[in-house]
Design a protein around this motif. Structure first.
Motif, PDB file in Angstrom:
ATOM      1  N   PHE A  69     -38.055  21.185  55.715  1.00  0.00           N
ATOM      2  CA  PHE A  69     -37.652  21.446  54.343  1.00  0.00           C
ATOM      3  C   PHE A  69     -36.260  20.900  54.011  1.00  0.00           C
ATOM      4  O   PHE A  69     -35.801  21.016  52.879  1.00  0.00           O
ATOM      5  CB  PHE A  69     -37.678  22.952  54.059  1.00  0.00           C
ATOM      6  N   HIS A  70     -35.607  20.333  55.013  1.00  0.00           N
ATOM      7  CA  HIS A  70     -34.303  19.693  54.792  1.00  0.00           C
ATOM      8  C   HIS A  70     -34.233  18.474  55.703  1.00  0.00           C
ATOM      9  O   HIS A  70     -33.533  18.463  56.726  1.00  0.00           O
ATOM     10  CB  HIS A  70     -33.171  20.672  55.095  1.00  0.00           C
ATOM     11  N   PRO A  71     -34.968  17.409  55.338  1.00  0.00           N
ATOM     12  CA  PRO A  71     -35.146  16.282  56.264  1.00  0.00           C
ATOM     13  C   PRO A  71     -33.933  15.359  56.395  1.00  0.00           C
ATOM     14  O   PRO A  71     -33.907  14.525  57.288  1.00  0.00           O
ATOM     15  CB  PRO A  71     -36.330  15.517  55.635  1.00  0.00           C
ATOM     16  N   HIS A  72     -32.937  15.504  55.555  1.00  0.00           N
ATOM     17  CA  HIS A  72     -31.832  14.537  55.545  1.00  0.00           C
ATOM     18  C   HIS A  72     -30.834  14.762  56.677  1.00  0.00           C
ATOM     19  O   HIS A  72     -30.256  13.810  57.182  1.00  0.00           O
ATOM     20  CB  HIS A  72     -31.110  14.590  54.201  1.00  0.00           C
ATOM     21  N   HIS A  73     -30.605  16.013  57.045  1.00  0.00           N
ATOM     22  CA  HIS A  73     -29.641  16.319  58.111  1.00  0.00           C
ATOM     23  C   HIS A  73     -30.219  17.429  58.978  1.00  0.00           C
ATOM     24  O   HIS A  73     -30.965  18.277  58.503  1.00  0.00           O
ATOM     25  CB  HIS A  73     -28.291  16.797  57.540  1.00  0.00           C
ATOM     26  N   PRO A  74     -29.840  17.448  60.260  1.00  0.00           N
ATOM     27  CA  PRO A  74     -30.253  18.575  61.099  1.00  0.00           C
ATOM     28  C   PRO A  74     -29.432  19.822  60.795  1.00  0.00           C
ATOM     29  O   PRO A  74     -28.288  19.737  60.351  1.00  0.00           O
ATOM     30  CB  PRO A  74     -29.980  18.066  62.526  1.00  0.00           C
ATOM     31  N   LEU A  75     -30.024  20.990  61.028  1.00  0.00           N
ATOM     32  CA  LEU A  75     -29.298  22.246  60.914  1.00  0.00           C
ATOM     33  C   LEU A  75     -28.724  22.575  62.285  1.00  0.00           C
ATOM     34  O   LEU A  75     -29.442  22.576  63.286  1.00  0.00           O
ATOM     35  CB  LEU A  75     -30.235  23.362  60.450  1.00  0.00           C
ATOM     36  N   LEU A  76     -27.431  22.874  62.343  1.00  0.00           N
ATOM     37  CA  LEU A  76     -26.748  23.118  63.614  1.00  0.00           C
ATOM     38  C   LEU A  76     -26.524  24.611  63.803  1.00  0.00           C
ATOM     39  O   LEU A  76     -26.038  25.295  62.891  1.00  0.00           O
ATOM     40  CB  LEU A  76     -25.416  22.380  63.655  1.00  0.00           C
ATOM     41  N   LEU A  77     -26.862  25.112  64.978  1.00  0.00           N
ATOM     42  CA  LEU A  77     -26.632  26.515  65.305  1.00  0.00           C
ATOM     43  C   LEU A  77     -25.176  26.681  65.725  1.00  0.00           C
ATOM     44  O   LEU A  77     -24.719  26.091  66.708  1.00  0.00           O
ATOM     45  CB  LEU A  77     -27.561  26.956  66.430  1.00  0.00           C
ATOM     46  N   ILE A  78     -24.417  27.463  64.961  1.00  0.00           N
ATOM     47  CA  ILE A  78     -23.002  27.688  65.258  1.00  0.00           C
ATOM     48  C   ILE A  78     -22.726  29.182  65.355  1.00  0.00           C
ATOM     49  O   ILE A  78     -23.468  30.009  64.812  1.00  0.00           O
ATOM     50  CB  ILE A  78     -22.085  27.032  64.209  1.00  0.00           C
ATOM     51  N   GLN A  79     -21.638  29.515  66.035  1.00  0.00           N
ATOM     52  CA  GLN A  79     -21.325  30.917  66.309  1.00  0.00           C
ATOM     53  C   GLN A  79     -20.760  31.617  65.075  1.00  0.00           C
ATOM     54  O   GLN A  79     -21.116  32.751  64.766  1.00  0.00           O
ATOM     55  CB  GLN A  79     -20.316  31.006  67.462  1.00  0.00           C
ATOM     56  N   ASN A  80     -19.866  30.951  64.323  1.00  0.00           N
ATOM     57  CA  ASN A  80     -19.207  31.569  63.186  1.00  0.00           C
ATOM     58  C   ASN A  80     -19.328  30.665  61.962  1.00  0.00           C
ATOM     59  O   ASN A  80     -19.303  29.436  62.072  1.00  0.00           O
ATOM     60  CB  ASN A  80     -17.723  31.831  63.478  1.00  0.00           C
ATOM     61  N   ALA A  81     -19.429  31.285  60.797  1.00  0.00           N
ATOM     62  CA  ALA A  81     -19.502  30.531  59.551  1.00  0.00           C
ATOM     63  C   ALA A  81     -18.194  29.784  59.317  1.00  0.00           C
ATOM     64  O   ALA A  81     -17.117  30.328  59.554  1.00  0.00           O
ATOM     65  CB  ALA A  81     -19.782  31.476  58.381  1.00  0.00           C
ATOM     66  N   PRO A  82     -18.277  28.519  58.836  1.00  0.00           N
ATOM     67  CA  PRO A  82     -17.060  27.703  58.650  1.00  0.00           C
ATOM     68  C   PRO A  82     -16.320  28.038  57.359  1.00  0.00           C
ATOM     69  O   PRO A  82     -15.998  27.169  56.566  1.00  0.00           O
ATOM     70  CB  PRO A  82     -17.625  26.277  58.622  1.00  0.00           C
ATOM     71  N   TYR A  83     -16.058  29.318  57.144  1.00  0.00           N
ATOM     72  CA  TYR A  83     -15.363  29.764  55.942  1.00  0.00           C
ATOM     73  C   TYR A  83     -14.215  30.673  56.357  1.00  0.00           C
ATOM     74  O   TYR A  83     -14.181  31.205  57.473  1.00  0.00           O
ATOM     75  CB  TYR A  83     -16.323  30.493  54.996  1.00  0.00           C
ATOM     76  N   LEU A  84     -13.275  30.881  55.443  1.00  0.00           N
ATOM     77  CA  LEU A  84     -12.063  31.621  55.772  1.00  0.00           C
ATOM     78  C   LEU A  84     -12.362  33.031  56.240  1.00  0.00           C
ATOM     79  O   LEU A  84     -11.761  33.530  57.191  1.00  0.00           O
ATOM     80  CB  LEU A  84     -11.127  31.649  54.557  1.00  0.00           C
ATOM     81  N   ASP A  85     -13.309  33.704  55.551  1.00  0.00           N
ATOM     82  CA  ASP A  85     -13.595  35.083  55.918  1.00  0.00           C
ATOM     83  C   ASP A  85     -14.666  35.204  56.989  1.00  0.00           C
ATOM     84  O   ASP A  85     -14.997  36.308  57.425  1.00  0.00           O
ATOM     85  CB  ASP A  85     -14.014  35.887  54.684  1.00  0.00           C
ATOM     86  N   GLY A  86     -15.227  34.054  57.423  1.00  0.00           N
ATOM     87  CA  GLY A  86     -16.239  34.088  58.472  1.00  0.00           C
ATOM     88  C   GLY A  86     -17.584  34.629  58.024  1.00  0.00           C
ATOM     89  O   GLY A  86     -18.469  34.835  58.852  1.00  0.00           O
ATOM     90  N   GLU A  87     -17.759  34.864  56.711  1.00  0.00           N
ATOM     91  CA  GLU A  87     -19.020  35.383  56.204  1.00  0.00           C
ATOM     92  C   GLU A  87     -19.738  34.304  55.405  1.00  0.00           C
ATOM     93  O   GLU A  87     -19.141  33.328  54.960  1.00  0.00           O
ATOM     94  CB  GLU A  87     -18.789  36.619  55.348  1.00  0.00           C
ATOM     95  N   TYR A  88     -21.045  34.504  55.198  1.00  0.00           N
ATOM     96  CA  TYR A  88     -21.845  33.534  54.449  1.00  0.00           C
ATOM     97  C   TYR A  88     -23.005  34.264  53.790  1.00  0.00           C
ATOM     98  O   TYR A  88     -23.282  35.432  54.066  1.00  0.00           O
ATOM     99  CB  TYR A  88     -22.370  32.434  55.378  1.00  0.00           C
ATOM    100  N   VAL A  89     -23.678  33.565  52.877  1.00  0.00           N
ATOM    101  CA  VAL A  89     -24.877  34.077  52.225  1.00  0.00           C
ATOM    102  C   VAL A  89     -26.020  33.156  52.602  1.00  0.00           C
ATOM    103  O   VAL A  89     -25.946  31.942  52.407  1.00  0.00           O
ATOM    104  CB  VAL A  89     -24.717  34.137  50.689  1.00  0.00           C
ATOM    105  N   CYS A  90     -27.086  33.718  53.132  1.00  0.00           N
ATOM    106  CA  CYS A  90     -28.229  32.934  53.575  1.00  0.00           C
ATOM    107  C   CYS A  90     -28.896  32.266  52.371  1.00  0.00           C
ATOM    108  O   CYS A  90     -29.198  32.912  51.369  1.00  0.00           O
ATOM    109  CB  CYS A  90     -29.216  33.824  54.309  1.00  0.00           C
ATOM    110  N   THR A  91     -29.128  30.956  52.487  1.00  0.00           N
ATOM    111  CA  THR A  91     -29.753  30.202  51.401  1.00  0.00           C
ATOM    112  C   THR A  91     -31.183  30.664  51.160  1.00  0.00           C
ATOM    113  O   THR A  91     -31.677  30.570  50.033  1.00  0.00           O
ATOM    114  CB  THR A  91     -29.746  28.697  51.743  1.00  0.00           C
ATOM    115  N   PHE A  92     -31.825  31.194  52.174  1.00  0.00           N
ATOM    116  CA  PHE A  92     -33.224  31.592  52.033  1.00  0.00           C
ATOM    117  C   PHE A  92     -33.376  32.998  51.470  1.00  0.00           C
ATOM    118  O   PHE A  92     -33.967  33.201  50.420  1.00  0.00           O
ATOM    119  CB  PHE A  92     -33.925  31.483  53.389  1.00  0.00           C
ATOM    120  N   CYS A  93     -32.809  33.993  52.132  1.00  0.00           N
ATOM    121  CA  CYS A  93     -33.052  35.383  51.722  1.00  0.00           C
ATOM    122  C   CYS A  93     -31.950  35.947  50.840  1.00  0.00           C
ATOM    123  O   CYS A  93     -32.062  37.071  50.357  1.00  0.00           O
ATOM    124  CB  CYS A  93     -33.236  36.265  52.953  1.00  0.00           C
TER     125      CYS A  93
END
Length: 679
Positions: A69-93
């Motif tokens: 569903f996202h053929p242009h780039h691979p999705l990389l499994l990372i330990q922490n979100a690359p944001y200042l607060d370390g939090e993120y919102v899931c694009t799916f749910c």
């Protein structure tokens, strides 16, 4: 229970194959150290009992996921979100997360379970749904009081689950059966160049069928990335026949590759048009249900939709809202009584600026609220003007006059501007009303007020802050019967039509969407009265500035001046604050004394509060009176500082209560909008 590799953990890990082993291990309630959710078997536990747990699925998740569903780039499994607060919102749910995630630089972030779940669906691996029974859309919620509609959404198309049969697994995903079976690729008649691929809606594009753009990025779409072509899932197979009560015939779907002009709104169509062969018209899907008659805030009469008009019926063909020409061979809204015409998309763009007139009320004449007169005429002159009247906001009779020479330094108790033109005065007290202010209706709908369909009622109860210009005033106001907001008479007089400005030779038209600077004060503005022929724009606040002002710096009245003809640089100073003045900006000037002043300096802090006005709020037991000039600067009862500016004084002879307005002021700022102006 078996020992295995430690997946980066410092201690050996034990594999728990079932829930019983996990309970016997004594874990209790624990969270997975990778996804953050409650751990369940099969899972890995630390052999040293250090509190490390890992779902087997999370442990075996690939470090790099090539997601269909996202053929242009691979999705990389990372330990922490690359944001200042370390939090993120899931694009799916759309749920928050702060643990490991799959991430792509396209601003896509996924919980591990969401990325793997959607990957399995894309690969047509529906094992996770094999044990889940299909739910009927008529199943009620737990309360049993309401249907499931709008209670939960499908994680695929983000439509209500109540529309179709669906899966609702224990893992928290909700999915329509039809969405779970969607093909990864499909060929569509509207885009024959490339197949359309089911993708995450990460770059919102307008749907070529319904023309709507989902800015939220929720759900999935069929898309061709090289061509920037996108279709919503629910629009892939639109209904072949559509009917609407506003049109007497059914519309038939025509899927086509080249776009066409919609006969209903006059804008370029899309790849799905609906045609009425009887009337020989072709329209957008969204234009099928256009209301026949609407009431727009931009015009005082109702306007009707038509598919074409004869040009000779109109004096001008400019849309009243955007001021661009309306093509009368296509659809528009028009008022036959006033020769007013509007683009369909302009008239219906903002739901807060129009309402639909129902079919049962189409023939009903709108209420003429101008009949709600404020005055009772006792005597008239030969021209029919009321020479002596009673006004519902004053206890004495008022007499008509045009003697500006005698009363020109007095202000109108309605709009709080200096007396000009014809006016009424009270022979028993200091009360004046412009003739135009006296004739205002008691109730009035004001087009730029935020409350939908609100009627504003004339009042003069107390000091108020105008919601438009932000000035405090002791004059008359229109008060909203819904939100309680107040609007001064100056702002209530604005109309969305061509206005004249003494500082410019051409009429100024109101633009709701504007990006530029005000020619009066130089400030950035997003709504303005602007000249269509040249680069001259004024915001509504500056357009309402008093044309005359009185200040103690000059014995004469100062006139609002729109450009400085004096080129001598030393002349460009304010005679009140003695600071430099921009000669390109409006200012107040006395030609007799050659006095010049900034607008802010000339008007002062409270130009629309009249001395002698009664203030009824506050904790003092007696009514208080506004005073501006106080001899010997007595001390404020509250703060003890000298009262040099606007103050409130108790009129009771034995009460010496005197307080700064700034000490009593419940409205905060001393200035209104002028503190943001640069003049």
């Amino acid at each position: 229970m078996e020992e295995c590799n430690n997946y980066g953990h410092q201690h050996p890990l034990l594999l728990m194959l079932n829930q019983e082993q996990l309970i016997n291990y004594g874990s209790g309630i624990a969270d997975c150290s990778r996804c953050g959710e409650k751990v369940s078997a099969p899972c890995f536990c630390c052999a040293e009992h250090c509190g490390f747990y890992l779902h087997k699925v999370c442990a075996e998740a690939p470090l790099e996921l090539n997601h269909p569903f996202h053929p242009h780039h691979p999705l990389l499994l990372i330990q922490n979100a690359p944001y200042l607060d370390g939090e993120y919102v899931c694009t799916f749910c759309r749920q928050d997360g702060n643990k490991s995630l799959y991430h792509c630089s396209c601003e896509l972030d996924f919980h591990i379970k969401c990325a793997l779940f959607t990957f399995n669906i894309a690969e047509n691996n529906l094992k996770e749904l094999e044990h889940v029974s299909l739910q009927d859309p008529s199943i009620s919620t737990k309360s049993g009081d309401e249907e499931l509609d709008d209670v939960a959404k499908c994680f695929w198309c983000w439509e209500s689950l109540a529309n179709y049969t669906h899966f609702s697994p224990n893992c928290g995903f909700n999915l329509h059966k039809k969405c779970a079976m969607l093909p990864l690729k499909l060929n569509h008649v509207c885009h024959r160049k490339h197949p359309l691929v089911l993708q995450f809606n990460c770059v919102p594009l307008p749907c070529k069928i319904c023309q709507k753009t989902d800015q939220s990025g929720i759900g999935f779409v069929y898309s061709c990335s090289p061509c920037k072509f996108s279709i919503h899932i629910e629009c892939v197979s639109p209904s072949p026949i559509s009917e609407d009560k506003s049109h007497q015939h059914p519309f038939s779907l025509i899927l086509r590759q080249p776009p066409s002009i919609c006969d209903a709104c006059g804008t370029e169509g899309n790849h799905a048009a609906y045609a009425c062969c009887t009337c020989n018209i072709m329209v957008h899907k969204k234009c099928i249900s256009l209301p026949r008659i609407i009431k727009s805030r931009w015009h005082h009469h109702r306007v009707s939709h038509t598919y074409f008009l004869h040009k000779e019926h109109f004096e001008r063909l400019d849309c009243m809202i955007c001021h661009n020409e309306v093509k009368t061979e296509y659809g528009s809204y028009y008022c036959a009584d006033c020769n007013v015409i509007l683009h369909v998309n302009c008239a219906t763009r903002d739901p807060d600026f129009f309402y639909v007139v129902s079919s049962e009320n189409e023939d009903e004449k709108p209420l003429d609220i101008s009949l709600n007169s404020n005055t009772n005429v006792l005597e008239r002159n030969d021209a029919g003007e009321g020479t002596i009247i009673e006004h519902f906001k004053h206890n004495h009779y008022l007499t008509l006059s045009d003697n500006i020479r005698e009363y020109g330094d007095k202000c109108c108790d309605g709009c709080m501007l200096l007396i000009s033109d014809s006016f009424y005065y009270c022979s028993e007290c200091e009360f004046f009303l412009h003739k135009a202010c006296a004739e205002l209706p008691k109730m009035k709908p004001i087009w730029h007020h935020l409350c939908q369909l609100a009627t504003l009622v004339l009042t003069s109860d107390n000091i108020f802050r105008c919601e438009i210009c932000d000035f405090l005033s002791s004059g008359f106001a229109y008060k909203c019967n819904e939100c309680g907001g107040h609007m001064c008479l100056r702002c209530a007089s604005l109309i969305p039509d061509a206005l004249t400005c003494p500082g410019h030779e051409h009429p100024l038209l109101y633009y709701f969407d504007f990006n530029g600077r005000c020619s009066a004060c130089g400030g950035a503005i997003n709504r303005a009265f602007s000249c269509k022929d040249c680069n001259y724009s004024v915001d509504s606040y500056c357009l309402l500035l008093p044309t005359r002002a009185r200040h103690k710096c000059d014995e004469h009245l100062l006139a609002l001046t729109y450009h400085d003809i004096n080129d001598y640089s030393k002349h460009h100073y304010c005679d009140i604050c003695e600071r430099k003045r921009d000669p390109k900006r409006w200012f107040y000037h006395c030609t007799t004394c050659d006095t010049s002043a900034h607008v802010k300096c000339a008007l002062g802090e409270h130009p629309f509060i009249k001395s002698g006005s009664i203030y009824k709020k506050g904790y003092h037991p007696h009514p208080l009176t506004f005073i501006k000039k106080i001899k010997h600067y007595p001390a404020c009862t509250k703060c003890g500082e000298p009262c040099e500016k606007l103050a409130l004084e108790c009129a009771e002879p034995d009460c010496n209560y005197l307080v700064h307005w700034k000490c009593m002021n419940p409205y905060g700022s001393e200035y209104g909008f002028l503190e943001d102006k640069d003049f």
